[in-house]
Design a protein around this motif. Structure first.
Motif, PDB file in Angstrom:
ATOM      1  N   SER A  21      -5.163  -1.760  16.889  1.00  0.00           N
ATOM      2  CA  SER A  21      -4.312  -1.067  15.842  1.00  0.00           C
ATOM      3  C   SER A  21      -3.225  -2.105  15.320  1.00  0.00           C
ATOM      4  CB  SER A  21      -3.462   0.293  16.189  1.00  0.00           C
ATOM      5  OG  SER A  21      -4.285   1.111  16.746  1.00  0.00           O
ATOM      6  N   LYS A 133      -5.204   2.902   7.021  1.00  0.00           N
ATOM      7  CA  LYS A 133      -4.010   3.306   7.065  1.00  0.00           C
ATOM      8  C   LYS A 133      -2.795   2.303   6.583  1.00  0.00           C
ATOM      9  CE  LYS A 133      -4.257   6.742  10.521  1.00  0.00           C
ATOM     10  NZ  LYS A 133      -3.939   7.168  11.895  1.00  0.00           N
ATOM     11  N   ILE A 134      -3.322   1.052   6.777  1.00  0.00           N
ATOM     12  CA  ILE A 134      -2.288  -0.199   6.205  1.00  0.00           C
ATOM     13  C   ILE A 134      -2.687  -0.490   4.887  1.00  0.00           C
ATOM     14  CG2 ILE A 134      -1.686  -0.611   8.828  1.00  0.00           C
ATOM     15  CD1 ILE A 134      -3.502  -3.307   8.077  1.00  0.00           C
ATOM     16  N   SER A 135      -3.502  -0.040   3.969  1.00  0.00           N
ATOM     17  CA  SER A 135      -3.944  -0.518   2.810  1.00  0.00           C
ATOM     18  C   SER A 135      -2.589  -0.826   1.928  1.00  0.00           C
ATOM     19  CB  SER A 135      -4.810   0.162   2.183  1.00  0.00           C
ATOM     20  OG  SER A 135      -4.432   1.505   1.963  1.00  0.00           O
ATOM     21  N   HIS A 136      -1.568   0.043   2.022  1.00  0.00           N
ATOM     22  CA  HIS A 136      -0.398  -0.122   1.417  1.00  0.00           C
ATOM     23  C   HIS A 136       0.207  -1.575   1.545  1.00  0.00           C
ATOM     24  CE1 HIS A 136       1.105   1.286   5.085  1.00  0.00           C
ATOM     25  NE2 HIS A 136       2.237   0.658   4.820  1.00  0.00           N
TER      26      HIS A 136
END
Length: 165
Positions: A21, A133-136
């Motif tokens: 993660s 989930k971390i695409s931003h």
């Protein structure tokens, strides 16, 4: 284990990975240098970022994986000197913090993720697929260096058992 993946250089990035993660990924901390406001890596801020993770996860082992790069044909002497200086700052900080440092050549981790001869932006696409989930944190084209840092750390995590033999 906390794995710190580093894409060295002024436009590089640092990734903090734990058990598959992404804890965080940041652009390489930089600061202005001299009258022309050229950038150089901010060693103190790199130290602060790593110390923060080290303190937060004090019970975990930490390993640092740095992309092992070398001079490329066509690059100027000044840019290669600056790049080498950045690489040296990172090595010095990790050594002073007594963190184990591992090196991985770009061809190794890129081959592992099938990114050889692909577009520069392909690593960003790959990371967004792997870690939606971390695409931003990877929304800009220039975030491909963050993606590279993530893939460097993920490569090490996936292959570290083989690396220790």
């Amino acid at each position: 284990m906390i794995i710190i993946g580093i894409d060295p250089g002024i436009a590089g990035a640092i990734c903090f990975l734990s058990n598959g993660s992404v804890i965080d990924v940041i652009d390489m901390p930089t600061m202005a240098e001299g009258k022309k406001n050229k950038k150089q890596v901010n060693g103190r801020q790199i130290f602060n970022e790593i110390s923060s993770i080290k303190n937060k996860f004090s019970n975990e082992n930490i390993g640092v994986v740095v992309e092992q790069v070398s001079a490329m044909p066509g690059q100027g002497v000044t840019s290669m000197f600056n790049f080498g200086q950045s690489f040296g700052v990172i090595k010095g900080i990790c050594s002073a913090m007594e963190l184990p440092i591992f090196y991985v050549r770009p061809v190794k981790w890129k081959k592992y993720f099938n990114l050889i001869n692909s577009e520069k932006d392909a690593s960003r696409t790959k990371v967004i697929e792997m870690f939606p989930k971390i695409s931003h944190k990877l929304s800009r084209k220039k975030d491909n260096n963050k993606a590279d840092a993530i893939l460097i750390a993920q490569y090490f995590e996936n292959t570290r058992e083989n690396n220790n033999k």
